[in-house]
Design a protein around this motif. Structure first.
Motif, PDB file in Angstrom:
ATOM      1  N   GLY A 184       8.348  15.717   0.571  1.00 52.58           N
ATOM      2  CA  GLY A 184       8.202  15.397  -0.844  1.00 52.58           C
ATOM      3  C   GLY A 184       9.067  14.256  -1.330  1.00 52.58           C
ATOM      4  N   ARG A 185       9.703  13.516  -0.415  1.00 46.85           N
ATOM      5  CA  ARG A 185      10.538  12.391  -0.824  1.00 46.85           C
ATOM      6  C   ARG A 185       9.685  11.138  -0.999  1.00 46.85           C
ATOM      7  NH1 ARG A 185      16.043  14.213   1.380  1.00 46.85           N
ATOM      8  NH2 ARG A 185      15.443  15.973   2.691  1.00 46.85           N
ATOM      9  N   ALA A 186      10.194  10.230  -1.807  1.00 41.56           N
ATOM     10  CA  ALA A 186       9.562   8.924  -1.993  1.00 41.56           C
ATOM     11  C   ALA A 186      10.258   7.936  -1.066  1.00 41.56           C
ATOM     12  CB  ALA A 186       9.694   8.467  -3.444  1.00 41.56           C
ATOM     13  N   VAL A 187       9.498   7.290  -0.193  1.00 38.94           N
ATOM     14  CA  VAL A 187      10.063   6.393   0.822  1.00 38.94           C
ATOM     15  C   VAL A 187       9.416   5.016   0.677  1.00 38.94           C
ATOM     16  CG1 VAL A 187      10.425   5.992   3.277  1.00 38.94           C
ATOM     17  CG2 VAL A 187      10.392   8.341   2.396  1.00 38.94           C
ATOM     18  N   LEU A 188      10.243   3.982   0.469  1.00 38.91           N
ATOM     19  CA  LEU A 188       9.767   2.598   0.405  1.00 38.91           C
ATOM     20  C   LEU A 188      10.384   1.818   1.548  1.00 38.91           C
ATOM     21  CD1 LEU A 188       8.196   0.420  -1.283  1.00 38.91           C
ATOM     22  CD2 LEU A 188      10.412  -0.146  -2.302  1.00 38.91           C
ATOM     23  N   ILE A 189       9.551   1.201   2.387  1.00 41.78           N
ATOM     24  CA  ILE A 189      10.064   0.400   3.494  1.00 41.78           C
ATOM     25  C   ILE A 189       9.497  -1.012   3.413  1.00 41.78           C
ATOM     26  CG2 ILE A 189      10.521   2.314   5.091  1.00 41.78           C
ATOM     27  CD1 ILE A 189       7.840   1.645   6.472  1.00 41.78           C
ATOM     28  N   SER A 190      10.400  -1.982   3.419  1.00 42.98           N
ATOM     29  CA  SER A 190      10.019  -3.385   3.507  1.00 42.98           C
ATOM     30  C   SER A 190      10.043  -3.784   4.970  1.00 42.98           C
ATOM     31  CB  SER A 190      11.004  -4.242   2.708  1.00 42.98           C
ATOM     32  OG  SER A 190      10.779  -5.612   2.925  1.00 42.98           O
ATOM     33  N   SER A 191       8.968  -4.419   5.448  1.00 43.92           N
ATOM     34  CA  SER A 191       8.903  -4.751   6.866  1.00 43.92           C
ATOM     35  C   SER A 191       7.951  -5.909   7.094  1.00 43.92           C
ATOM     36  CB  SER A 191       8.435  -3.536   7.678  1.00 43.92           C
ATOM     37  OG  SER A 191       8.339  -3.855   9.050  1.00 43.92           O
ATOM     38  N   HIS A 192       8.210  -6.671   8.180  1.00 44.50           N
ATOM     39  CA  HIS A 192       7.293  -7.696   8.643  1.00 44.50           C
ATOM     40  C   HIS A 192       6.437  -7.202   9.818  1.00 44.50           C
ATOM     41  CE1 HIS A 192      10.178 -10.493   6.601  1.00 44.50           C
ATOM     42  NE2 HIS A 192       9.030 -11.017   6.238  1.00 44.50           N
ATOM     43  N   LEU A 193       6.696  -5.991  10.281  1.00 44.88           N
ATOM     44  CA  LEU A 193       6.013  -5.473  11.465  1.00 44.88           C
ATOM     45  C   LEU A 193       4.731  -4.756  11.062  1.00 44.88           C
ATOM     46  CD1 LEU A 193       9.102  -4.127  13.445  1.00 44.88           C
ATOM     47  CD2 LEU A 193       7.988  -6.364  13.616  1.00 44.88           C
ATOM     48  N   MET A 194       3.616  -5.451  11.165  1.00 47.55           N
ATOM     49  CA  MET A 194       2.348  -4.929  10.670  1.00 47.55           C
ATOM     50  C   MET A 194       1.857  -3.711  11.451  1.00 47.55           C
ATOM     51  SD  MET A 194       1.455  -6.695   8.066  1.00 47.55           S
ATOM     52  CE  MET A 194       2.410  -8.011   7.326  1.00 47.55           C
ATOM     53  N   THR A 195       1.975  -3.777  12.767  1.00 46.78           N
ATOM     54  CA  THR A 195       1.482  -2.664  13.582  1.00 46.78           C
ATOM     55  C   THR A 195       2.227  -1.387  13.250  1.00 46.78           C
ATOM     56  OG1 THR A 195       0.854  -4.156  15.382  1.00 46.78           O
ATOM     57  CG2 THR A 195       1.120  -1.829  15.932  1.00 46.78           C
ATOM     58  N   GLU A 196       3.550  -1.487  13.139  1.00 51.79           N
ATOM     59  CA  GLU A 196       4.338  -0.298  12.846  1.00 51.79           C
ATOM     60  C   GLU A 196       4.107   0.185  11.417  1.00 51.79           C
ATOM     61  OE1 GLU A 196       6.329   2.940  13.674  1.00 51.79           O
ATOM     62  OE2 GLU A 196       5.766   1.414  15.136  1.00 51.79           O
ATOM     63  N   THR A 197       3.969  -0.739  10.482  1.00 52.89           N
ATOM     64  CA  THR A 197       3.678  -0.344   9.105  1.00 52.89           C
ATOM     65  C   THR A 197       2.360   0.414   9.037  1.00 52.89           C
ATOM     66  OG1 THR A 197       4.900  -2.233   8.207  1.00 52.89           O
ATOM     67  CG2 THR A 197       3.312  -1.177   6.750  1.00 52.89           C
ATOM     68  N   ALA A 198       1.372  -0.047   9.790  1.00 50.15           N
ATOM     69  CA  ALA A 198       0.070   0.622   9.815  1.00 50.15           C
ATOM     70  C   ALA A 198       0.183   2.050  10.346  1.00 50.15           C
ATOM     71  CB  ALA A 198      -0.916  -0.178  10.659  1.00 50.15           C
ATOM     72  N   LEU A 199       1.124   2.286  11.260  1.00 44.98           N
ATOM     73  CA  LEU A 199       1.308   3.616  11.831  1.00 44.98           C
ATOM     74  C   LEU A 199       2.140   4.528  10.935  1.00 44.98           C
ATOM     75  CD1 LEU A 199       2.046   2.656  15.551  1.00 44.98           C
ATOM     76  CD2 LEU A 199      -0.016   3.786  14.692  1.00 44.98           C
ATOM     77  N   THR A 200       2.934   3.941  10.053  1.00 46.07           N
ATOM     78  CA  THR A 200       3.913   4.707   9.289  1.00 46.07           C
ATOM     79  C   THR A 200       3.522   4.924   7.840  1.00 46.07           C
ATOM     80  OG1 THR A 200       5.662   3.764  10.686  1.00 46.07           O
ATOM     81  CG2 THR A 200       6.363   4.837   8.654  1.00 46.07           C
ATOM     82  N   ALA A 201       2.993   3.893   7.186  1.00 47.85           N
ATOM     83  CA  ALA A 201       2.807   3.925   5.741  1.00 47.85           C
ATOM     84  C   ALA A 201       1.511   4.631   5.329  1.00 47.85           C
ATOM     85  CB  ALA A 201       2.819   2.511   5.177  1.00 47.85           C
ATOM     86  N   ASP A 202       1.561   5.261   4.156  1.00 46.22           N
ATOM     87  CA  ASP A 202       0.380   5.841   3.524  1.00 46.22           C
ATOM     88  C   ASP A 202      -0.186   4.891   2.474  1.00 46.22           C
ATOM     89  OD1 ASP A 202       0.788   8.652   4.638  1.00 46.22           O
ATOM     90  OD2 ASP A 202       2.659   8.371   3.538  1.00 46.22           O
ATOM     91  N   HIS A 203       0.709   4.137   1.857  1.00 50.53           N
ATOM     92  CA  HIS A 203       0.360   3.304   0.714  1.00 50.53           C
ATOM     93  C   HIS A 203       1.019   1.942   0.903  1.00 50.53           C
ATOM     94  CE1 HIS A 203      -1.173   3.176  -3.470  1.00 50.53           C
ATOM     95  NE2 HIS A 203      -0.237   2.253  -3.647  1.00 50.53           N
TER      96      HIS A 203
END
Length: 233
Positions: free
Chosen positions: A177-196
């Motif tokens: 239930g936590r809010a998590v914001l990650i700034s990244s240049h790694l597209m492949t990893e962002t695609a695997l990790t992020a919901d939004h």
């Protein structure tokens, strides 16, 4: 949650952030994407009251960060992992932070174990590799067990096992239930990790959408990002 409303930042003639609005909601990992110079780091600094906005507001559960009584317990942030004093041990760096918020040493040992630094807790920070320093920064962000995390390029220096570990950790924290914001240049990893995703370019909002909606028919996050950012320039 975090609400960013009409946020702007000007440095002389340069408009670094231009009327930016979005929300970071609980229960989701939100990827914060943009090309170099898009205004991501400036936005994160304004969220944490490290830079003063030219216009607009940032509210964390209805308040400015500077107004939070116990900020480490409400927002965990990693902007620059190498800001720890090199002469301190990892343990004493975290203990010093913990004491500012009346957090006990048991929690220090807990987060050191969580980020796999328990066996080097007595070493001076200046002897750490980039990956170890990054893990220490993550430990500091997690120290207050906060419901909100703001992480700027948290994967820097991590080996493949570390990347997978962090991915699983962030998704577990969001699942709590936590809010998590990650700034990244790694597209492949962002695609695997992020919901939004929140995507900016030139300081302006390009997209604020679920990752599946953003990717659409492009086939990959990288392709969709290049298509949208290219069109926004």
């Amino acid at each position: 949650m975090i609400e960013v409303h009409e946020l702007s930042k000007r440095y002389g003639a340069t408009l670094a952030v231009d009327r930016l609005s979005f929300a970071v909601r609980p229960g989701l990992v939100t990827g914060f994407l943009g090309p170099n110079g898009a205004g991501k780091s400036t936005t994160l600094r304004m969220m944490l009251d490290l830079d003063r906005p030219t216009g607009g507001t940032v509210r964390i559960n209805g308040r400015r960060y500077a107004a939070l009584r116990h900020p480490l317990r409400e927002v965990g942030a990693l902007l620059e992992a190498r800001d720890a004093h090199g002469g301190r041990s990892a343990y004493h760096h975290l203990l010093w932070l913990a004491q500012t918020h009346r957090i006990g040493p048991a929690r220090v040992r807990e987060v050191l174990d969580l980020v796999d630094l328990a066996n080097v807790a007595g070493r001076r920070v200046k002897t750490f590799s980039l990956g170890m320093t990054q893990r220490l920064g993550l430990a500091a962000a997690l120290l207050g067990d906060p419901p909100i995390l703001l992480l700027d390029e948290p994967l820097n220096g991590l080996d493949p096992a570390g990347v997978r570990w962090l991915r699983d950790l962030l998704r577990r924290l969001a699942g709590e239930g936590r809010a998590v914001l990650i700034s990244s240049h790694l597209m492949t990893e962002t695609a695997l990790t992020a919901d939004h995703l929140v995507v900016i370019s030139g300081g302006r909002l390009v997209a604020d959408a679920e990752i599946r909606e953003f990717v659409g028919a492009a086939g990959s996050l990288e392709e969709a990002f290049l298509n949208r950012v290219g069109g926004a320039r």
